[in-house]
Write a protein that holds these residues in place. Structure first.
Motif, PDB file in Angstrom:
ATOM      1  N   ALA A  48      82.486 -14.367 -37.939  1.00 47.47           N
ATOM      2  CA  ALA A  48      82.294 -14.781 -36.541  1.00 47.47           C
ATOM      3  C   ALA A  48      81.381 -15.998 -36.486  1.00 47.47           C
ATOM      4  N   MET A  49      81.761 -16.966 -35.647  1.00 46.33           N
ATOM      5  CA  MET A  49      80.965 -18.194 -35.532  1.00 46.33           C
ATOM      6  C   MET A  49      81.021 -18.688 -34.097  1.00 46.33           C
ATOM      7  N   VAL A  50      79.955 -19.299 -33.666  1.00 41.95           N
ATOM      8  CA  VAL A  50      79.925 -19.907 -32.342  1.00 41.95           C
ATOM      9  C   VAL A  50      80.517 -21.311 -32.446  1.00 41.95           C
ATOM     10  N   LEU A  51      81.555 -21.552 -31.662  1.00 46.62           N
ATOM     11  CA  LEU A  51      82.161 -22.881 -31.587  1.00 46.62           C
ATOM     12  C   LEU A  51      81.625 -23.572 -30.343  1.00 46.62           C
ATOM     13  N   SER A  52      80.967 -24.688 -30.534  1.00 50.08           N
ATOM     14  CA  SER A  52      80.424 -25.463 -29.417  1.00 50.08           C
ATOM     15  C   SER A  52      81.222 -26.745 -29.258  1.00 50.08           C
ATOM     16  N   THR A  53      81.653 -26.996 -28.011  1.00 48.52           N
ATOM     17  CA  THR A  53      82.412 -28.192 -27.680  1.00 48.52           C
ATOM     18  C   THR A  53      81.726 -28.891 -26.520  1.00 48.52           C
ATOM     19  N   ILE A  54      82.341 -29.953 -26.032  1.00 47.48           N
ATOM     20  CA  ILE A  54      81.761 -30.718 -24.926  1.00 47.48           C
ATOM     21  C   ILE A  54      82.750 -30.748 -23.768  1.00 47.48           C
ATOM     22  N   LYS A  55      82.268 -30.396 -22.576  1.00 42.83           N
ATOM     23  CA  LYS A  55      83.096 -30.406 -21.373  1.00 42.83           C
ATOM     24  C   LYS A  55      82.384 -31.211 -20.293  1.00 42.83           C
ATOM     25  N   VAL A  63      82.436 -17.521 -29.135  1.00 42.62           N
ATOM     26  CA  VAL A  63      82.548 -17.012 -30.499  1.00 42.62           C
ATOM     27  C   VAL A  63      84.023 -16.980 -30.902  1.00 42.62           C
ATOM     28  N   VAL A  64      84.334 -17.538 -32.070  1.00 41.57           N
ATOM     29  CA  VAL A  64      85.669 -17.477 -32.642  1.00 41.57           C
ATOM     30  C   VAL A  64      85.532 -16.984 -34.084  1.00 41.57           C
ATOM     31  N   LEU A  65      86.668 -16.799 -34.765  1.00 38.87           N
ATOM     32  CA  LEU A  65      86.638 -16.277 -36.124  1.00 38.87           C
ATOM     33  C   LEU A  65      87.103 -17.326 -37.130  1.00 38.87           C
ATOM     34  N   GLU A  71      86.922 -27.674 -49.160  1.00 33.75           N
ATOM     35  CA  GLU A  71      86.327 -29.000 -48.997  1.00 33.75           C
ATOM     36  C   GLU A  71      87.079 -29.868 -47.990  1.00 33.75           C
ATOM     37  N   ASN A  72      88.165 -29.348 -47.438  1.00 34.62           N
ATOM     38  CA  ASN A  72      88.865 -30.056 -46.354  1.00 34.62           C
ATOM     39  C   ASN A  72      88.286 -29.701 -44.993  1.00 34.62           C
ATOM     40  N   GLY A  73      87.480 -28.623 -44.916  1.00 31.25           N
ATOM     41  CA  GLY A  73      86.875 -28.244 -43.650  1.00 31.25           C
ATOM     42  C   GLY A  73      86.942 -26.760 -43.371  1.00 31.25           C
ATOM     43  N   PHE A  74      86.616 -26.401 -42.122  1.00 28.98           N
ATOM     44  CA  PHE A  74      86.528 -25.011 -41.681  1.00 28.98           C
ATOM     45  C   PHE A  74      87.582 -24.767 -40.604  1.00 28.98           C
ATOM     46  N   VAL A  75      88.377 -23.703 -40.770  1.00 31.85           N
ATOM     47  CA  VAL A  75      89.582 -23.498 -39.966  1.00 31.85           C
ATOM     48  C   VAL A  75      89.481 -22.286 -39.051  1.00 31.85           C
ATOM     49  N   PHE A  76      89.973 -22.437 -37.826  1.00 32.47           N
ATOM     50  CA  PHE A  76      90.185 -21.295 -36.933  1.00 32.47           C
ATOM     51  C   PHE A  76      91.462 -21.549 -36.150  1.00 32.47           C
ATOM     52  N   TYR A  77      91.963 -20.502 -35.474  1.00 30.57           N
ATOM     53  CA  TYR A  77      93.226 -20.603 -34.732  1.00 30.57           C
ATOM     54  C   TYR A  77      93.023 -20.176 -33.285  1.00 30.57           C
ATOM     55  N   THR A  78      93.807 -20.787 -32.388  1.00 33.67           N
ATOM     56  CA  THR A  78      93.628 -20.514 -30.968  1.00 33.67           C
ATOM     57  C   THR A  78      94.832 -21.012 -30.173  1.00 33.67           C
ATOM     58  N   TYR A  80      96.134 -23.798 -27.869  1.00 38.75           N
ATOM     59  CA  TYR A  80      95.763 -25.187 -27.630  1.00 38.75           C
ATOM     60  C   TYR A  80      95.544 -25.493 -26.143  1.00 38.75           C
ATOM     61  N   LYS A  81      96.063 -24.616 -25.251  1.00 41.62           N
ATOM     62  CA  LYS A  81      95.895 -24.832 -23.816  1.00 41.62           C
ATOM     63  C   LYS A  81      94.643 -24.150 -23.263  1.00 41.62           C
ATOM     64  N   SER A  82      93.899 -23.461 -24.115  1.00 38.41           N
ATOM     65  CA  SER A  82      92.669 -22.788 -23.692  1.00 38.41           C
ATOM     66  C   SER A  82      91.622 -23.824 -23.304  1.00 38.41           C
ATOM     67  N   HIS A  83      90.497 -23.350 -22.750  1.00 37.57           N
ATOM     68  CA  HIS A  83      89.419 -24.264 -22.392  1.00 37.57           C
ATOM     69  C   HIS A  83      88.970 -25.076 -23.600  1.00 37.57           C
ATOM     70  N   LYS A  84      88.779 -24.396 -24.733  1.00 39.97           N
ATOM     71  CA  LYS A  84      88.311 -25.128 -25.910  1.00 39.97           C
ATOM     72  C   LYS A  84      89.351 -26.134 -26.379  1.00 39.97           C
ATOM     73  N   GLY A  85      90.645 -25.765 -26.285  1.00 34.08           N
ATOM     74  CA  GLY A  85      91.690 -26.690 -26.672  1.00 34.08           C
ATOM     75  C   GLY A  85      91.725 -27.920 -25.787  1.00 34.08           C
ATOM     76  N   GLN A  86      91.568 -27.710 -24.485  1.00 37.74           N
ATOM     77  CA  GLN A  86      91.543 -28.825 -23.545  1.00 37.74           C
ATOM     78  C   GLN A  86      90.326 -29.715 -23.786  1.00 37.74           C
ATOM     79  N   GLU A  87      89.192 -29.081 -24.083  1.00 39.62           N
ATOM     80  CA  GLU A  87      87.975 -29.855 -24.326  1.00 39.62           C
ATOM     81  C   GLU A  87      88.087 -30.680 -25.599  1.00 39.62           C
ATOM     82  N   LEU A  88      88.666 -30.084 -26.648  1.00 42.57           N
ATOM     83  CA  LEU A  88      88.814 -30.805 -27.906  1.00 42.57           C
ATOM     84  C   LEU A  88      89.831 -31.937 -27.796  1.00 42.57           C
ATOM     85  N   ALA A  89      90.792 -31.811 -26.880  1.00 39.88           N
ATOM     86  CA  ALA A  89      91.766 -32.876 -26.675  1.00 39.88           C
ATOM     87  C   ALA A  89      91.105 -34.113 -26.077  1.00 39.88           C
TER      88      ALA A  89
END
Length: 214
Positions: A48-55, A63-65, A71-78, A80-89
Motif C-alpha cells: 500500500a502506498m499513498v499516491l499524491s497528484t496535483i489538482k 492510497v493505491v497498491l 529500474e523502469n519505475g513503480f507500477v500501479f493500475y487504475t 484512467y477516468k478516475s480523479h487521479k487519472g484525470q489529474e495525471l492527464a
C-alpha cells in the motif's frame, strides 16, 4: 477525544539505523531490500502506498497498491477516468509514499507518471480474479452515484454480458501507470526524533546520495 491525548501520542523509534556506509548505491536495490523486509514482517498490505497528484495547483492524495517495480519505475493500475487519472492527464508529476510502521520506515518517491504498455495492462488485467475483471467494467470510478443499487445492477448486467466468454476484454479506460523516478528518500526512525534520511537524486545515469537533516 481530548486534544491533549492526541498531542501526547508518540513512539521512540529504536529498531534500526540507516547510514551512508550501509545503504545500497542503487536505490532500486535498497527499496527491494526494504520491501522484502516488509513482506517478511507480514505487514498488512505491505504494497500500500499513498499516491499524491496535483489538482488545480493543489495536492490530492489517496492510497493505491504497488503492483510491480524495477529500474523502469513503480507500477500501479487504475481507471484512467478516475480523479487521479484525470489529474495525471493534466499534470503527470506525482509522488508515492510508503509507511511501514512495524519497521519504523518510510519511503518517498518523486517523479513523473507514464502509462504502461497495452500489453502490460492486458497481462495484469487477465491475472486478476474474474470478478475483479468484471468490477473494472462496473465502476465508473470517482463519479457520483445515487446508491449502492447502481453498482449491483451494473454488476448483474456485466456478469450476464460476459458469462459465455472465457476471456473478458480489458476496458479501454483501465490500465497501468509507471512512475519514472527522479528522487527517492529512505527514512528510518531513530531515537529522539533524530531520524536517518538518505536521499537519492538522479543525475544522468548516476545517483547522487545525500543525508538530510531529520
Amino acid at each position: 477525544m481530548d486534544k491533549t491525548t492526541v498531542a501526547n501520542l508518540r513512539n521512540n523509534y529504536t529498531l534500526n539505523e540507516l547510514s551512508e556506509n550501509i545503504v545500497s548505491k542503487n536505490p532500486y536495490i535498497q527499496f527491494a531490500e526494504w520491501f522484502k523486509d516488509a513482506l517478511e514482517a507480514k505487514l498488512v498490505e505491505a504494497n500500500a502506498m499513498v499516491l499524491s497528484t496535483i489538482k488545480d495547483g493543489r495536492p490530492s492524495a489517496r492510497v493505491v497498491l504497488l503492483k510491480g517495480f524495477d529500474e523502469n519505475g513503480f507500477v500501479f493500475y487504475t481507471n484512467y477516468k478516475s480523479h487521479k487519472g484525470q489529474e495525471l492527464a493534466v499534470n503527470n508529476a506525482a509522488c508515492l509514499t510508503f509507511f511501514w510502521d512495524k519497521l519504523e520506515r518510510q519511503v518517498r518517491i518523486e517523479g513523473f507518471m507514464e502509462k504502461v504498455s497495452e500489453q502490460d495492462s492486458d497481462e495484469y488485467y487477465w491475472s486478476r480474479p474474474r470478478e475483479s475483471q468484471i468490477g473494472a467494467w462496473v465502476s465508473s470510478q470517482s463519479e457520483v452515484i445515487s446508491g449502492r443499487d447502481i453498482l449491483d445492477e451494473k454488476l448483474a448486467f456485466y456478469q450476464k454480458e460476459f458469462e459465455n466468454l472465457e476471456v473478458i476484454p480489458r476496458p479501454p479506460h483501465w490500465g497501468g501507470y509507471v512512475l519514472k523516478v527522479e528522487r527517492i528518500e529512505f527514512w528510518q526512525g531513530r531515537p529522539n526524533r533524530l531520524h536517518d534520511r538518505i536521499l537519492f537524486t538522479q543525475e544522468g545515469d548516476n545517483w547522487k546520495i545525500e543525508r538530510l537533516s531529520p
